[in-house]
Design a protein around this motif. Structure first.
Motif, short mmCIF file in Angstrom:
data_model
loop_
_atom_site.label_atom_id
_atom_site.label_comp_id
_atom_site.label_asym_id
_atom_site.label_seq_id
_atom_site.Cartn_x
_atom_site.Cartn_y
_atom_site.Cartn_z
N HIS A 46 0.45 -1.12 -0.58
CA HIS A 46 -0.01 0.11 0.36
C HIS A 46 1.06 1.49 -0.26
O HIS A 46 0.58 2.14 -0.64
CB HIS A 46 -0.83 -0.11 1.52
CG HIS A 46 -1.69 -1.04 0.80
ND1 HIS A 46 -2.51 -1.65 0.29
CD2 HIS A 46 -3.12 -1.79 2.31
CE1 HIS A 46 -3.65 -2.69 0.40
NE2 HIS A 46 -3.66 -2.77 1.36
N ILE A 47 1.73 1.48 0.63
CA ILE A 47 2.55 2.58 1.12
C ILE A 47 3.43 2.67 -0.79
O ILE A 47 3.60 4.55 -1.41
CB ILE A 47 4.52 1.96 2.07
CG1 ILE A 47 3.42 2.22 3.42
CG2 ILE A 47 5.45 3.27 1.58
CD1 ILE A 47 4.25 1.99 4.42
N ALA A 48 3.87 1.91 -1.03
CA ALA A 48 4.64 1.94 -2.78
C ALA A 48 2.96 2.52 -3.80
O ALA A 48 3.59 3.19 -4.19
CB ALA A 48 5.06 0.11 -3.21
N GLN A 49 1.63 1.90 -3.28
CA GLN A 49 1.19 2.61 -3.97
C GLN A 49 0.42 3.77 -4.30
O GLN A 49 0.23 4.56 -5.20
CB GLN A 49 -0.45 1.35 -4.14
CG GLN A 49 -1.45 1.82 -4.86
CD GLN A 49 -2.51 0.44 -4.72
OE1 GLN A 49 -2.44 0.38 -4.29
NE2 GLN A 49 -3.77 1.41 -5.33
N ALA A 50 0.95 4.01 -2.86
CA ALA A 50 0.91 5.67 -2.14
C ALA A 50 2.09 6.19 -3.38
O ALA A 50 1.26 7.25 -3.90
CB ALA A 50 0.52 5.70 -1.09
N ARG A 51 2.89 5.81 -2.94
CA ARG A 51 3.92 6.61 -3.34
C ARG A 51 3.75 6.35 -5.42
O ARG A 51 3.92 7.87 -6.08
CB ARG A 51 5.22 6.31 -3.23
CG ARG A 51 5.44 6.40 -1.84
CD ARG A 51 7.08 5.89 -1.34
NE ARG A 51 7.81 6.37 0.45
CZ ARG A 51 7.24 7.37 0.58
NH1 ARG A 51 6.45 7.96 0.05
NH2 ARG A 51 7.56 6.65 1.74
N ASP A 52 3.12 5.74 -6.30
CA ASP A 52 3.28 5.79 -7.04
C ASP A 52 1.87 7.34 -7.45
O ASP A 52 2.03 7.92 -9.04
CB ASP A 52 2.38 4.33 -7.87
CG ASP A 52 3.64 2.99 -7.38
OD1 ASP A 52 5.33 3.69 -7.72
OD2 ASP A 52 3.38 1.98 -7.90
N LEU A 53 0.87 7.15 -6.56
CA LEU A 53 -0.40 7.82 -6.65
C LEU A 53 0.40 9.00 -7.10
O LEU A 53 0.00 9.91 -6.81
CB LEU A 53 -1.37 7.84 -5.50
CG LEU A 53 -2.44 6.57 -6.03
CD1 LEU A 53 -2.80 5.87 -4.97
CD2 LEU A 53 -2.53 6.49 -7.58
N PHE A 54 1.40 9.97 -5.37
CA PHE A 54 1.48 10.90 -5.53
C PHE A 54 2.50 11.23 -6.68
O PHE A 54 2.63 12.09 -7.24
CB PHE A 54 2.55 10.29 -4.38
CG PHE A 54 1.88 10.20 -3.04
CD1 PHE A 54 0.45 10.73 -3.03
CD2 PHE A 54 2.48 10.38 -1.15
CE1 PHE A 54 -0.35 10.86 -1.50
CE2 PHE A 54 1.75 10.43 -0.39
CZ PHE A 54 -0.11 10.41 -0.79
N ALA A 55 2.96 10.30 -7.30
CA ALA A 55 3.77 10.97 -8.97
C ALA A 55 3.23 10.76 -9.71
O ALA A 55 3.63 12.08 -10.33
CB ALA A 55 5.17 9.46 -8.87
N LYS A 56 2.11 10.27 -9.50
CA LYS A 56 1.00 10.84 -11.39
C LYS A 56 0.03 12.20 -10.72
O LYS A 56 0.00 12.88 -11.35
CB LYS A 56 -0.12 9.19 -10.79
CG LYS A 56 -1.09 10.13 -11.78
CD LYS A 56 -1.99 8.90 -11.64
CE LYS A 56 -3.32 8.68 -13.08
NZ LYS A 56 -4.34 8.36 -12.68
N GLY A 57 -0.03 12.56 -9.00
CA GLY A 57 -0.61 13.85 -9.15
C GLY A 57 -2.04 13.30 -8.87
O GLY A 57 -2.42 14.37 -8.16
N LYS A 58 -2.68 14.49 -9.99
CA LYS A 58 -3.86 14.81 -10.74
C LYS A 58 -4.52 13.87 -10.54
O LYS A 58 -4.73 12.86 -11.15
CB LYS A 58 -3.74 14.77 -12.18
CG LYS A 58 -5.08 16.22 -12.41
CD LYS A 58 -4.59 17.20 -13.73
CE LYS A 58 -6.19 17.60 -14.15
NZ LYS A 58 -6.90 18.91 -13.24
N GLY A 59 -6.04 14.03 -9.90
CA GLY A 59 -6.98 13.23 -10.11
C GLY A 59 -6.67 12.19 -8.89
O GLY A 59 -7.66 11.24 -9.86
N ILE A 60 -6.12 11.97 -7.95
CA ILE A 60 -5.84 10.60 -7.47
C ILE A 60 -6.69 11.25 -5.96
O ILE A 60 -6.48 9.50 -5.78
CB ILE A 60 -4.61 10.56 -7.11
CG1 ILE A 60 -4.21 11.89 -6.21
CG2 ILE A 60 -3.74 10.62 -7.81
CD1 ILE A 60 -2.52 11.35 -5.77
N GLY A 61 -8.07 11.33 -5.96
CA GLY A 61 -8.84 11.47 -4.84
C GLY A 61 -8.79 10.31 -4.59
O GLY A 61 -8.98 9.83 -3.64
N ARG A 62 -10.17 9.80 -5.43
CA ARG A 62 -11.15 9.31 -5.05
C ARG A 62 -9.83 7.87 -4.65
O ARG A 62 -9.94 6.74 -3.63
CB ARG A 62 -11.49 8.53 -6.28
CG ARG A 62 -12.98 9.47 -6.56
CD ARG A 62 -13.67 9.02 -7.62
NE ARG A 62 -15.23 10.49 -7.65
CZ ARG A 62 -14.85 10.80 -8.79
NH1 ARG A 62 -13.35 11.61 -9.33
NH2 ARG A 62 -15.57 12.15 -9.02
#
Length: 296
Positions: free
Chosen positions: A233-249
């Motif tokens: 989950h930590i790795a996935q969260a960091r991937d989302l942070f790198a993507k940035g836009k539209g990750i809220g949901r």
């Protein structure tokens, strides 16, 4: 990393054809995108275009847009109703031909109902209306730019908080893993001591049976699977942070998964140190969930 918040405020003004245009925009958290408009009477024709432009720039949040237009006071002019005056003069001449009567006074004629009328100056023609609409939409785009910039600025601060919280979660997971690694020998020693006290000098239990029971308890208390999932989950969260836009949901859903694994870890814990680490982990994850709810 780049994140956008769902909260922000902006305004934009313009001047065209002696009319002052003002847009104000506010946005707050929302599960999806909800655009609310307040337009002056007669400008509903622009609603669909405004909503389409907002949807192209915003992904989530309750966004309210208010348009106000100040127009110059409507001017009017006074004119003579020639048809009404001609009809009155025709009647006057008929009366004068029948009786000896004095000619009517000018102020008397002008005071008759319908002779003098007030006429409003014409408003915008088709070309003027098109120019006004274009100016309104251009000002809306400027206001939308300001709102997006405000949400980005808020998101920058939010990104720092989320990044620090995720680092804390990672540190606590490593601490929990270290505690868990030493648990099997501790379980064996605790079980051995409890049995010795229970038996109190009676025949000892077979060492192999004791080892087997200790292994079963260790398996039931094993939290490595939960720690592995937390690491994923930590790795996935960091991937989302790198993507940035539209990750809220996605981030909101992921924070729920974080919490589920932390709950299971605490429920399996039979060790004070691991329990403390698990509770600290749950606290950090709760902060992550609260902040994730603000992300676009």
């Amino acid at each position: 990393m780049f994140l956008a918040s769902m909260t922000g405020f902006a305004r934009a003004a313009a001047q065209v054809l002696d009319r002052a245009i003002l847009w104000e925009a506010r946005s707050v958290n929302g599960r999806g995108l909800d655009v609310r408009l307040r337009l002056p009477p007669g400008f509903d024709r622009l609603e669909s275009e405004i909503r389409a432009r907002a949807a192209r720039r915003l992904e989530r949040g309750n966004a309210s847009f208010n348009l106000s237009i100040e127009a110059p006071p409507q001017t009017s002019k006074i004119q003579i109703n020639r048809a009404a005056l001609d009809e009155i003069m025709s009647v006057v001449r008929d009366v004068q031909s029948a009786v000896d009567a004095a000619a009517p006074r000018l102020d008397g004629l002008l005071g008759l109902r319908g002779v003098i009328e007030t006429v409003a100056e014409p408003g915008l023609d088709e070309a003027g209306q098109a120019e006004l609409d274009a100016a309104i939409l251009s000002a809306f785009d400027a206001c939308l730019d300001g709102l997006v910039a405000a949400r980005a600025a808020e998101g920058k601060a939010l990104a720092a908080i989320l990044g620090a919280t995720l680092d804390e979660i990672e540190t606590l997971c490593a601490e929990a893993a270290a505690n868990a690694a030493a648990r099997a020998p501790a379980i064996r020693a605790r079980l051995d001591a409890q049995l010795a006290e229970l038996l109190a000098g009676q025949t000892a239990i077979d060492p192999q049976r004791l080892a087997h029971e200790a292994a079963l308890l260790a398996v039931k208390a094993d939290v490595r699977e939960e720690l592995d999932r937390l690491g994923a989950h930590i790795a996935q969260a960091r991937d989302l942070f790198a993507k940035g836009k539209g990750i809220g949901r996605k981030l909101d859903f992921l924070s729920q998964e974080f919490n589920r694994e932390a709950n299971t870890l605490c429920s399996k814990s039979g060790d004070i140190a691991l329990t403390r680490t698990g509770l600290a982990l749950k606290t950090a994850i709760d902060r992550l969930r609260e902040q994730a709810a603000n992300v676009e």
